[in-house]
Design a protein around this motif. Structure first.
Motif, PDB file in Angstrom:
ATOM      1  N   HIS A   1       9.147  31.589  50.066  1.00 51.36           N
ATOM      2  CA  HIS A   1      10.264  31.081  49.273  1.00 51.36           C
ATOM      3  C   HIS A   1       9.993  29.720  48.640  1.00 51.36           C
ATOM      4  O   HIS A   1      10.853  29.175  47.955  1.00 51.36           O
ATOM      5  N   TYR A   2       8.802  29.188  48.868  1.00 51.93           N
ATOM      6  CA  TYR A   2       8.483  27.886  48.269  1.00 51.93           C
ATOM      7  C   TYR A   2       8.368  28.051  46.759  1.00 51.93           C
ATOM      8  O   TYR A   2       7.823  29.013  46.255  1.00 51.93           O
ATOM      9  N   PHE A   3       8.893  27.087  46.029  1.00 53.86           N
ATOM     10  CA  PHE A   3       8.815  27.124  44.563  1.00 53.86           C
ATOM     11  C   PHE A   3       8.194  25.818  44.078  1.00 53.86           C
ATOM     12  O   PHE A   3       8.306  24.774  44.714  1.00 53.86           O
ATOM     13  N   ASN A   4       7.532  25.889  42.939  1.00 47.74           N
ATOM     14  CA  ASN A   4       6.768  24.745  42.432  1.00 47.74           C
ATOM     15  C   ASN A   4       7.633  23.553  42.068  1.00 47.74           C
ATOM     16  O   ASN A   4       7.146  22.422  42.041  1.00 47.74           O
ATOM     17  N   TRP A   5       8.898  23.757  41.789  1.00 49.78           N
ATOM     18  CA  TRP A   5       9.788  22.678  41.382  1.00 49.78           C
ATOM     19  C   TRP A   5      10.448  21.987  42.573  1.00 49.78           C
ATOM     20  O   TRP A   5      11.294  21.125  42.391  1.00 49.78           O
ATOM     21  N   TYR A   6      10.084  22.346  43.800  1.00 45.63           N
ATOM     22  CA  TYR A   6      10.707  21.718  44.972  1.00 45.63           C
ATOM     23  C   TYR A   6      10.596  20.195  44.957  1.00 45.63           C
ATOM     24  O   TYR A   6      11.589  19.517  45.222  1.00 45.63           O
ATOM     25  N   PRO A   7       9.435  19.610  44.664  1.00 45.72           N
ATOM     26  CA  PRO A   7       9.342  18.134  44.684  1.00 45.72           C
ATOM     27  C   PRO A   7      10.300  17.447  43.708  1.00 45.72           C
ATOM     28  O   PRO A   7      10.670  16.291  43.917  1.00 45.72           O
ATOM     29  N   PHE A   8      10.712  18.136  42.660  1.00 43.20           N
ATOM     30  CA  PHE A   8      11.646  17.550  41.702  1.00 43.20           C
ATOM     31  C   PHE A   8      12.986  17.210  42.358  1.00 43.20           C
ATOM     32  O   PHE A   8      13.606  16.195  42.025  1.00 43.20           O
ATOM     33  N   ILE A   9      13.432  18.038  43.297  1.00 44.72           N
ATOM     34  CA  ILE A   9      14.763  17.856  43.893  1.00 44.72           C
ATOM     35  C   ILE A   9      14.865  16.539  44.664  1.00 44.72           C
ATOM     36  O   ILE A   9      15.778  15.746  44.398  1.00 44.72           O
ATOM     37  N   PRO A  10      13.979  16.243  45.621  1.00 46.63           N
ATOM     38  CA  PRO A  10      14.087  14.940  46.298  1.00 46.63           C
ATOM     39  C   PRO A  10      13.898  13.756  45.351  1.00 46.63           C
ATOM     40  O   PRO A  10      14.567  12.724  45.501  1.00 46.63           O
ATOM     41  N   ILE A  11      13.016  13.904  44.367  1.00 51.01           N
ATOM     42  CA  ILE A  11      12.820  12.823  43.399  1.00 51.01           C
ATOM     43  C   ILE A  11      14.096  12.606  42.594  1.00 51.01           C
ATOM     44  O   ILE A  11      14.514  11.465  42.374  1.00 51.01           O
ATOM     45  N   TYR A  12      14.732  13.676  42.175  1.00 54.78           N
ATOM     46  CA  TYR A  12      15.989  13.598  41.425  1.00 54.78           C
ATOM     47  C   TYR A  12      17.054  12.845  42.225  1.00 54.78           C
ATOM     48  O   TYR A  12      17.701  11.934  41.708  1.00 54.78           O
ATOM     49  N   PHE A  13      17.227  13.219  43.487  1.00 53.54           N
ATOM     50  CA  PHE A  13      18.246  12.568  44.298  1.00 53.54           C
ATOM     51  C   PHE A  13      17.873  11.136  44.669  1.00 53.54           C
ATOM     52  O   PHE A  13      18.749  10.284  44.817  1.00 53.54           O
ATOM     53  N   PHE A  14      16.592  10.838  44.786  1.00 50.50           N
ATOM     54  CA  PHE A  14      16.167   9.463  45.031  1.00 50.50           C
ATOM     55  C   PHE A  14      16.495   8.582  43.831  1.00 50.50           C
ATOM     56  O   PHE A  14      17.079   7.506  43.976  1.00 50.50           O
ATOM     57  N   VAL A  15      16.123   9.046  42.642  1.00 47.50           N
ATOM     58  CA  VAL A  15      16.406   8.279  41.423  1.00 47.50           C
ATOM     59  C   VAL A  15      17.913   8.121  41.237  1.00 47.50           C
ATOM     60  O   VAL A  15      18.398   7.036  40.910  1.00 47.50           O
ATOM     61  N   LEU A  16      18.657   9.190  41.465  1.00 45.42           N
ATOM     62  CA  LEU A  16      20.107   9.131  41.346  1.00 45.42           C
ATOM     63  C   LEU A  16      20.697   8.151  42.364  1.00 45.42           C
ATOM     64  O   LEU A  16      21.626   7.411  42.051  1.00 45.42           O
ATOM     65  N   GLY A  17      20.164   8.122  43.564  1.00 47.39           N
ATOM     66  CA  GLY A  17      20.634   7.198  44.595  1.00 47.39           C
ATOM     67  C   GLY A  17      20.367   5.755  44.240  1.00 47.39           C
ATOM     68  O   GLY A  17      21.234   4.890  44.397  1.00 47.39           O
TER      69      GLY A  17
ATOM     70  N   TYR B   1       7.062  25.227  54.103  1.00 49.76           N
ATOM     71  CA  TYR B   1       5.639  25.439  54.336  1.00 49.76           C
ATOM     72  C   TYR B   1       5.374  26.312  55.556  1.00 49.76           C
ATOM     73  O   TYR B   1       4.545  27.217  55.504  1.00 49.76           O
ATOM     74  N   PHE B   2       6.086  26.035  56.673  1.00 47.96           N
ATOM     75  CA  PHE B   2       5.795  26.751  57.909  1.00 47.96           C
ATOM     76  C   PHE B   2       6.697  27.959  58.156  1.00 47.96           C
ATOM     77  O   PHE B   2       6.238  28.983  58.653  1.00 47.96           O
ATOM     78  N   LEU B   3       7.971  27.847  57.852  1.00 49.37           N
ATOM     79  CA  LEU B   3       8.897  28.925  58.186  1.00 49.37           C
ATOM     80  C   LEU B   3       9.148  29.904  57.041  1.00 49.37           C
ATOM     81  O   LEU B   3       9.335  31.099  57.281  1.00 49.37           O
ATOM     82  N   LEU B   4       9.160  29.414  55.814  1.00 50.09           N
ATOM     83  CA  LEU B   4       9.492  30.263  54.665  1.00 50.09           C
ATOM     84  C   LEU B   4       8.500  30.070  53.507  1.00 50.09           C
ATOM     85  O   LEU B   4       8.909  29.773  52.379  1.00 50.09           O
TER      86      LEU B   4
END
Length: 120
Positions: free
Chosen positions: A17-33, A11-14
């Motif tokens: 380069h933000y992409f709309n699917w970014y929230p999927f990544i932490p959710i994916y790893f949370f569910v996997l964890g 949000y602040f530095l890049l």
């Protein structure tokens, strides 16, 4: 924590380069964890002698599934592929470090308990 840090960096530095699917990544790893914790606990209760083998098998399955997700994103979405892959790999490595630390701490505690039982 990692998800919030990544969001702030994008949000602040890049922001370009933000992409709309970014929230999927932490959710994916949370569910996997969460899934890994439940599977690890079930294996600990029902097959304690195969815990290390199960842990390694779970890591291999996770790696194969993660590669599948990366390929699927590249073929289906085709937007900000480089950013998605780099972010996904960073999350994967952070997750791998924390999971390895957890498993090491678990094994050290188990070993300490066995030594204390032998002394008593």
């Amino acid at each position: 924590m990692t998800a919030a840090l990544g969001a702030l960096v994008f949000y602040f530095l890049l922001p370009e380069h933000y992409f709309n699917w970014y929230p999927f990544i932490p959710i994916y790893f949370f569910v996997l964890g969460v899934f890994s914790i439940y599977m690890f606990d079930a294996c600990r209760k029902h097959m304690p002698k195969k815990l290390v083998l199960f842990h390694l098998a779970l890591k291999i399955i996770r790696m194969i599934f993660s590669v599948f997700i990366l390929v699927l994103y590249c073929l289906a979405v085709r937007d900000h592929i480089r950013e998605f892959m780099v972010t996904f790999i960073i999350f994967y490595l952070v997750n791998l470090v924390f999971e390895s630390w957890f498993f090491l701490a678990f094994e050290c505690n188990r070993k300490r308990k066995k030594e204390n039982e032998k002394i008593a």
